[in-house]
Design a protein around this motif. Structure first.
Motif, PDB file in Angstrom:
ATOM      1  N   SER A 166       1.037  -1.212  -0.028  1.00  0.00           N
ATOM      2  CA  SER A 166      -0.358  -0.255  -0.299  1.00  0.00           C
ATOM      3  C   SER A 166       1.107   1.447  -0.023  1.00  0.00           C
ATOM      4  CB  SER A 166      -1.092   0.306   1.462  1.00  0.00           C
ATOM      5  OG  SER A 166      -0.003  -0.360   2.588  1.00  0.00           O
ATOM      6  N   GLY A 167       0.050   2.958  -0.147  1.00  0.00           N
ATOM      7  CA  GLY A 167       1.011   3.543  -0.437  1.00  0.00           C
ATOM      8  C   GLY A 167       1.575   4.043  -1.538  1.00  0.00           C
ATOM      9  N   PHE A 168       2.542   5.409  -1.659  1.00  0.00           N
ATOM     10  CA  PHE A 168       2.702   5.881  -3.072  1.00  0.00           C
ATOM     11  C   PHE A 168       4.475   6.428  -2.341  1.00  0.00           C
ATOM     12  CE2 PHE A 168      -1.726   5.751  -3.638  1.00  0.00           C
ATOM     13  CZ  PHE A 168      -2.082   5.473  -4.682  1.00  0.00           C
ATOM     14  N   PRO A 169       4.652   6.643  -3.335  1.00  0.00           N
ATOM     15  CA  PRO A 169       6.648   6.142  -3.328  1.00  0.00           C
ATOM     16  C   PRO A 169       6.466   8.455  -3.227  1.00  0.00           C
ATOM     17  CG  PRO A 169       6.533   6.397  -5.890  1.00  0.00           C
ATOM     18  CD  PRO A 169       5.099   5.750  -4.826  1.00  0.00           C
ATOM     19  N   LYS A 170       7.236   9.178  -2.313  1.00  0.00           N
ATOM     20  CA  LYS A 170       7.277   9.931  -1.907  1.00  0.00           C
ATOM     21  C   LYS A 170       7.950  11.027  -3.014  1.00  0.00           C
ATOM     22  CE  LYS A 170       6.488   8.926   2.199  1.00  0.00           C
ATOM     23  NZ  LYS A 170       5.192   9.681   2.694  1.00  0.00           N
ATOM     24  N   VAL A 181       8.068  -0.155   8.497  1.00  0.00           N
ATOM     25  CA  VAL A 181       8.933  -0.051   7.969  1.00  0.00           C
ATOM     26  C   VAL A 181       9.995   0.092   7.010  1.00  0.00           C
ATOM     27  CG1 VAL A 181      11.256  -0.617   8.561  1.00  0.00           C
ATOM     28  CG2 VAL A 181       9.715  -0.049  10.636  1.00  0.00           C
ATOM     29  N   PHE A 182       9.646  -1.227   6.344  1.00  0.00           N
ATOM     30  CA  PHE A 182       9.926  -1.514   4.601  1.00  0.00           C
ATOM     31  C   PHE A 182       9.294  -0.474   3.757  1.00  0.00           C
ATOM     32  CE2 PHE A 182       9.027  -3.660   0.905  1.00  0.00           C
ATOM     33  CZ  PHE A 182      10.148  -4.520   0.693  1.00  0.00           C
ATOM     34  N   ARG A 183       8.271  -0.331   4.140  1.00  0.00           N
ATOM     35  CA  ARG A 183       8.112   0.970   3.202  1.00  0.00           C
ATOM     36  C   ARG A 183       8.277   2.472   2.741  1.00  0.00           C
ATOM     37  NH1 ARG A 183       2.552  -1.691   4.614  1.00  0.00           N
ATOM     38  NH2 ARG A 183       2.228  -0.079   6.464  1.00  0.00           N
ATOM     39  N   ASP A 184       8.312   2.853   3.935  1.00  0.00           N
ATOM     40  CA  ASP A 184       8.856   4.152   4.451  1.00  0.00           C
ATOM     41  C   ASP A 184      10.157   4.203   4.184  1.00  0.00           C
ATOM     42  OD1 ASP A 184       9.146   7.006   6.006  1.00  0.00           O
ATOM     43  OD2 ASP A 184      10.382   6.074   7.322  1.00  0.00           O
ATOM     44  N   ILE A 185      11.226   3.569   4.295  1.00  0.00           N
ATOM     45  CA  ILE A 185      12.396   2.933   3.924  1.00  0.00           C
ATOM     46  C   ILE A 185      12.175   3.416   1.817  1.00  0.00           C
ATOM     47  CG2 ILE A 185      14.731   1.544   3.656  1.00  0.00           C
ATOM     48  CD1 ILE A 185      14.780   1.267   5.975  1.00  0.00           C
TER      49      ILE A 185
END
Length: 291
Positions: free
Chosen positions: A135-139, A183-187
């Motif tokens: 889930s989520g998207f790149p910054k 943590v994985f997604r944030d990095i």
């Protein structure tokens, strides 16, 4: 419809563990393949499909993590006797492949073949080591040049970390709890490049997760397990780094960043991802190869 071997229920178990953790108990490639090929009525092939759920069998108690292969060997030998002049195919995710020899078989393998004996007139063919999308998207603006989150499941991973851990703008989470997927997604969503070293097998989930998360994978291995090489130019979307070349990574990363070429890697990676590296894309490509 593609012909499918009638496999006893004992060889069709459900996956007993959640891996990768963010995927939960969603089906792995073997189960998805069985659903796909059993419903695609328009497909025809000279190959007969063996839908054994290899990974689920091997990690269940009766598979003893690859130690109990006798029932699989006996069943595959019976197939050869029943279909003496036929060709087969099967699909496996388990590290090291099926772990049993199968004659006259194209084995589409996600993780490698290093533990398997190859049957007569058989071949292993790489396919992607896929999982459900994160889930989520790149910054829009990424904080790190290079990111990595993983465990030391192979000496190459330890060597990689020791070589690169002190470099500015390289972010590491080593041997972290895989259930901490945030943590994985944030990095990765904050990284332009993602270190994707081999694990137990020569392939790595990290590489395909990196592509899905719009990073450039840095695939480090002593054996490159690359699928669909007739269609995918891997060196245009990731860095392929041999074990003895780890120290060259910073120079290669900085060149792509400073020249602006990194964006063409990301763009091509997204094009390839949509066509070949989703569940549907991968299974449709396998069907195209077989038919």
């Amino acid at each position: 419809m593609i012909r499918i071997v009638d496999v006893p229920e004992e060889f069709l178990p459900k996956m007993p563990v959640q891996y990768p953790p963010h995927q939960g108990y969603s089906p792995m490639i073997e189960e998805r393949s069985y659903s796909f090929f059993s419903t695609q009525k328009e497909l025809k092939s000279e190959y007969i499909y063996i839908p054994i759920q290899w990974t689920s069998w091997h990690v269940n108690p009766y598979g003893e993590y690859g130690q109990n292969t006798r029932p699989l060997i006996d069943f595959c030998n019976q197939l050869i006797e029943k279909y003496p002049n036929e060709k087969f195919f099967t699909i496996v995710q388990y590290d090291g492949g099926t772990l049993v020899p199968i004659n006259n078989c194209r084995i589409f393998a996600s993780s490698g073949d290093f533990s398997s004996s190859l049957g007569n007139n058989s071949v292993y063919e790489p396919i992607p080591l896929l999982c459900d999308p994160h889930s989520g998207f790149p910054k829009e603006v990424r904080k790190y040049k290079v990111g990595y989150a993983g465990r030391e499941t192979h000496p190459i991973r330890k060597k990689m970390y020791e070589c690169l851990k002190d470099i500015e703008d390289y972010q590491f989470a080593v041997n972290f709890d895989y259930n901490q997927t945030e943590v994985f997604r944030d990095i990765l969503y904050n990284s332009v490049f993602a270190l994707s070293p081999r694990g137990f097998g020569p392939a790595s989930f990290r590489m395909y997760e990196a592509i899905q998360m719009q990073c450039i994978p840095i695939y480090i291995s002593d054996q490159f397990w690359l699928p669909f090489t007739n269609d995918i130019e891997w060196n245009k979307m990731c860095l392929l780094i041999n074990e003895n070349e780890i120290e060259t990574i910073p120079e290669k990363v900085d060149y792509l960043l400073e020249s602006g070429e990194y964006q063409t890697f990301i763009d091509y990676g997204q094009e390839v991802y949509q066509k070949y590296l989703t569940w549907d894309g991968c299974l449709n490509k396998i069907a195209e190869i077989l038919c």
